[in-house]
Design a protein around this motif. Structure first.
Motif, PDB file in Angstrom:
ATOM      1  N   LYS A 128      30.369 103.080  -6.438  1.00 28.80           N
ATOM      2  CA  LYS A 128      28.949 102.890  -6.192  1.00 28.80           C
ATOM      3  C   LYS A 128      28.163 104.177  -6.475  1.00 28.80           C
ATOM      4  O   LYS A 128      27.087 104.130  -7.069  1.00 28.80           O
ATOM      5  CB  LYS A 128      28.754 102.423  -4.751  1.00 28.80           C
ATOM      6  CG  LYS A 128      27.357 102.011  -4.441  1.00 28.80           C
ATOM      7  CD  LYS A 128      27.259 101.451  -3.041  1.00 28.80           C
ATOM      8  CE  LYS A 128      25.847 101.024  -2.751  1.00 28.80           C
ATOM      9  NZ  LYS A 128      25.714 100.454  -1.439  1.00 28.80           N
ATOM     10  N   ASP A 129      28.693 105.315  -6.055  1.00 24.76           N
ATOM     11  CA  ASP A 129      28.010 106.582  -6.315  1.00 24.76           C
ATOM     12  C   ASP A 129      27.895 106.860  -7.808  1.00 24.76           C
ATOM     13  O   ASP A 129      26.868 107.347  -8.271  1.00 24.76           O
ATOM     14  CB  ASP A 129      28.749 107.740  -5.634  1.00 24.76           C
ATOM     15  CG  ASP A 129      28.605 107.712  -4.117  1.00 24.76           C
ATOM     16  OD1 ASP A 129      27.646 107.077  -3.627  1.00 24.76           O
ATOM     17  OD2 ASP A 129      29.459 108.313  -3.441  1.00 24.76           O
ATOM     18  N   VAL A 130      28.946 106.539  -8.558  1.00 26.98           N
ATOM     19  CA  VAL A 130      28.941 106.755 -10.002  1.00 26.98           C
ATOM     20  C   VAL A 130      27.842 105.910 -10.648  1.00 26.98           C
ATOM     21  O   VAL A 130      27.091 106.394 -11.498  1.00 26.98           O
ATOM     22  CB  VAL A 130      30.325 106.429 -10.607  1.00 26.98           C
ATOM     23  CG1 VAL A 130      30.266 106.408 -12.119  1.00 26.98           C
ATOM     24  CG2 VAL A 130      31.358 107.437 -10.125  1.00 26.98           C
ATOM     25  N   ILE A 190      24.435 107.439  -9.926  1.00 28.53           N
ATOM     26  CA  ILE A 190      24.197 108.631 -10.750  1.00 28.53           C
ATOM     27  C   ILE A 190      23.784 108.200 -12.165  1.00 28.53           C
ATOM     28  O   ILE A 190      22.826 108.738 -12.726  1.00 28.53           O
ATOM     29  CB  ILE A 190      25.453 109.526 -10.791  1.00 28.53           C
ATOM     30  CG1 ILE A 190      25.667 110.184  -9.424  1.00 28.53           C
ATOM     31  CG2 ILE A 190      25.340 110.594 -11.886  1.00 28.53           C
ATOM     32  CD1 ILE A 190      27.021 110.867  -9.265  1.00 28.53           C
ATOM     33  N   SER A 191      24.485 107.238 -12.721  1.00 23.20           N
ATOM     34  CA  SER A 191      24.162 106.751 -14.067  1.00 23.20           C
ATOM     35  C   SER A 191      22.747 106.202 -14.123  1.00 23.20           C
ATOM     36  O   SER A 191      21.989 106.496 -15.056  1.00 23.20           O
ATOM     37  CB  SER A 191      25.159 105.670 -14.493  1.00 23.20           C
ATOM     38  OG  SER A 191      26.461 106.191 -14.555  1.00 23.20           O
ATOM     39  N   ILE A 192      22.377 105.416 -13.136  1.00 25.90           N
ATOM     40  CA  ILE A 192      21.036 104.816 -13.091  1.00 25.90           C
ATOM     41  C   ILE A 192      19.970 105.900 -12.971  1.00 25.90           C
ATOM     42  O   ILE A 192      18.965 105.888 -13.697  1.00 25.90           O
ATOM     43  CB  ILE A 192      20.939 103.795 -11.943  1.00 25.90           C
ATOM     44  CG1 ILE A 192      21.843 102.590 -12.238  1.00 25.90           C
ATOM     45  CG2 ILE A 192      19.499 103.359 -11.710  1.00 25.90           C
ATOM     46  CD1 ILE A 192      22.085 101.682 -11.043  1.00 25.90           C
ATOM     47  N   GLN A 193      20.187 106.854 -12.077  1.00 25.67           N
ATOM     48  CA  GLN A 193      19.209 107.938 -11.895  1.00 25.67           C
ATOM     49  C   GLN A 193      19.026 108.740 -13.178  1.00 25.67           C
ATOM     50  O   GLN A 193      17.902 109.059 -13.571  1.00 25.67           O
ATOM     51  CB  GLN A 193      19.649 108.863 -10.758  1.00 25.67           C
ATOM     52  CG  GLN A 193      19.536 108.240  -9.386  1.00 25.67           C
ATOM     53  CD  GLN A 193      20.176 109.110  -8.306  1.00 25.67           C
ATOM     54  OE1 GLN A 193      20.809 110.120  -8.592  1.00 25.67           O
ATOM     55  NE2 GLN A 193      20.021 108.694  -7.060  1.00 25.67           N
ATOM     56  N   ARG A 194      20.127 109.048 -13.833  1.00 18.83           N
ATOM     57  CA  ARG A 194      20.038 109.852 -15.065  1.00 18.83           C
ATOM     58  C   ARG A 194      19.406 109.062 -16.202  1.00 18.83           C
ATOM     59  O   ARG A 194      18.649 109.622 -16.998  1.00 18.83           O
ATOM     60  CB  ARG A 194      21.416 110.388 -15.438  1.00 18.83           C
ATOM     61  CG  ARG A 194      21.871 111.445 -14.436  1.00 18.83           C
ATOM     62  CD  ARG A 194      23.200 112.046 -14.743  1.00 18.83           C
ATOM     63  NE  ARG A 194      23.551 112.981 -13.677  1.00 18.83           N
ATOM     64  CZ  ARG A 194      24.727 113.552 -13.561  1.00 18.83           C
ATOM     65  NH1 ARG A 194      25.681 113.310 -14.450  1.00 18.83           N
ATOM     66  NH2 ARG A 194      24.966 114.385 -12.570  1.00 18.83           N
ATOM     67  N   VAL A 223      19.815 102.851 -25.924  1.00 21.67           N
ATOM     68  CA  VAL A 223      20.269 104.129 -25.374  1.00 21.67           C
ATOM     69  C   VAL A 223      21.052 103.852 -24.099  1.00 21.67           C
ATOM     70  O   VAL A 223      20.618 103.046 -23.273  1.00 21.67           O
ATOM     71  CB  VAL A 223      19.063 105.045 -25.056  1.00 21.67           C
ATOM     72  CG1 VAL A 223      19.523 106.363 -24.453  1.00 21.67           C
ATOM     73  CG2 VAL A 223      18.224 105.285 -26.300  1.00 21.67           C
ATOM     74  N   CYS A 224      22.180 104.510 -23.943  1.00 24.00           N
ATOM     75  CA  CYS A 224      23.005 104.355 -22.745  1.00 24.00           C
ATOM     76  C   CYS A 224      23.237 105.728 -22.125  1.00 24.00           C
ATOM     77  O   CYS A 224      23.544 106.689 -22.839  1.00 24.00           O
ATOM     78  CB  CYS A 224      24.336 103.704 -23.098  1.00 24.00           C
ATOM     79  SG  CYS A 224      25.429 103.514 -21.686  1.00 24.00           S
ATOM     80  N   VAL A 225      23.089 105.808 -20.809  1.00 19.12           N
ATOM     81  CA  VAL A 225      23.348 107.045 -20.080  1.00 19.12           C
ATOM     82  C   VAL A 225      24.373 106.732 -19.001  1.00 19.12           C
ATOM     83  O   VAL A 225      24.251 105.739 -18.293  1.00 19.12           O
ATOM     84  CB  VAL A 225      22.054 107.597 -19.440  1.00 19.12           C
ATOM     85  CG1 VAL A 225      22.336 108.879 -18.672  1.00 19.12           C
ATOM     86  CG2 VAL A 225      20.983 107.829 -20.489  1.00 19.12           C
ATOM     87  N   THR A 226      25.379 107.597 -18.877  1.00 17.89           N
ATOM     88  CA  THR A 226      26.391 107.416 -17.842  1.00 17.89           C
ATOM     89  C   THR A 226      26.501 108.681 -16.997  1.00 17.89           C
ATOM     90  O   THR A 226      25.846 109.690 -17.285  1.00 17.89           O
ATOM     91  CB  THR A 226      27.781 107.105 -18.441  1.00 17.89           C
ATOM     92  OG1 THR A 226      28.297 108.293 -19.035  1.00 17.89           O
ATOM     93  CG2 THR A 226      27.717 105.977 -19.452  1.00 17.89           C
ATOM     94  N   GLU A 227      27.371 108.625 -16.013  1.00 18.99           N
ATOM     95  CA  GLU A 227      27.607 109.795 -15.167  1.00 18.99           C
ATOM     96  C   GLU A 227      28.213 110.946 -15.965  1.00 18.99           C
ATOM     97  O   GLU A 227      28.156 112.100 -15.550  1.00 18.99           O
ATOM     98  CB  GLU A 227      28.510 109.422 -13.975  1.00 18.99           C
ATOM     99  CG  GLU A 227      29.979 109.323 -14.306  1.00 18.99           C
ATOM    100  CD  GLU A 227      30.385 108.066 -15.071  1.00 18.99           C
ATOM    101  OE1 GLU A 227      31.554 107.996 -15.493  1.00 18.99           O
ATOM    102  OE2 GLU A 227      29.553 107.147 -15.258  1.00 18.99           O
TER     103      GLU A 227
END
Length: 109
Positions: A1-3, A6-10, A75-79
């Protein structure tokens, strides 16, 4: 869940910064860690290519999936993308947009 958080925030951080650059827009406001980036006034293919030269893989050209999305990139952003990586990408995007905008203006003259 934390990961995931983080991905969503970034992703939202990146999208918010990109939409401040002239010629770029975020097509849909509701997204998690993937978003559609609209590009106006410059070639999507050249945009992707010039960023790749700088070591930035910005995303995929959506024209290949849907002709109506011809001026868009997914565009994709991950942790795995640190804030420093995102800031580096933003600087590269600004440089490429400025460079390609000048080319576009010269071609129209």
């Amino acid at each position: 869940k934390d990961v995931a958080n983080i991905s969503i925030q970034r992703a939202h951080y990146f999208a918010d910064k990109l939409r401040q650059i002239p010629g770029l827009s975020v097509v849909y406001d509701n997204f998690l860690y993937e978003f559609v980036l609209g590009i106006k006034g410059i070639s999507v293919q050249n945009f992707i290519k010039e960023l790749a030269v700088k070591g930035i893989f910005i995303g995929i050209d959506l024209k290949k999936a849907d002709e109506n999305m011809k001026d868009c990139i997914l565009v994709c952003v991950t942790e795995q993308n640190s804030v420093q990586d995102i800031d580096k990408a933003l600087e590269a995007v600004k440089e490429v947009c400025a460079q390609l905008s000048q080319v576009s203006i010269q071609e129209q003259s």
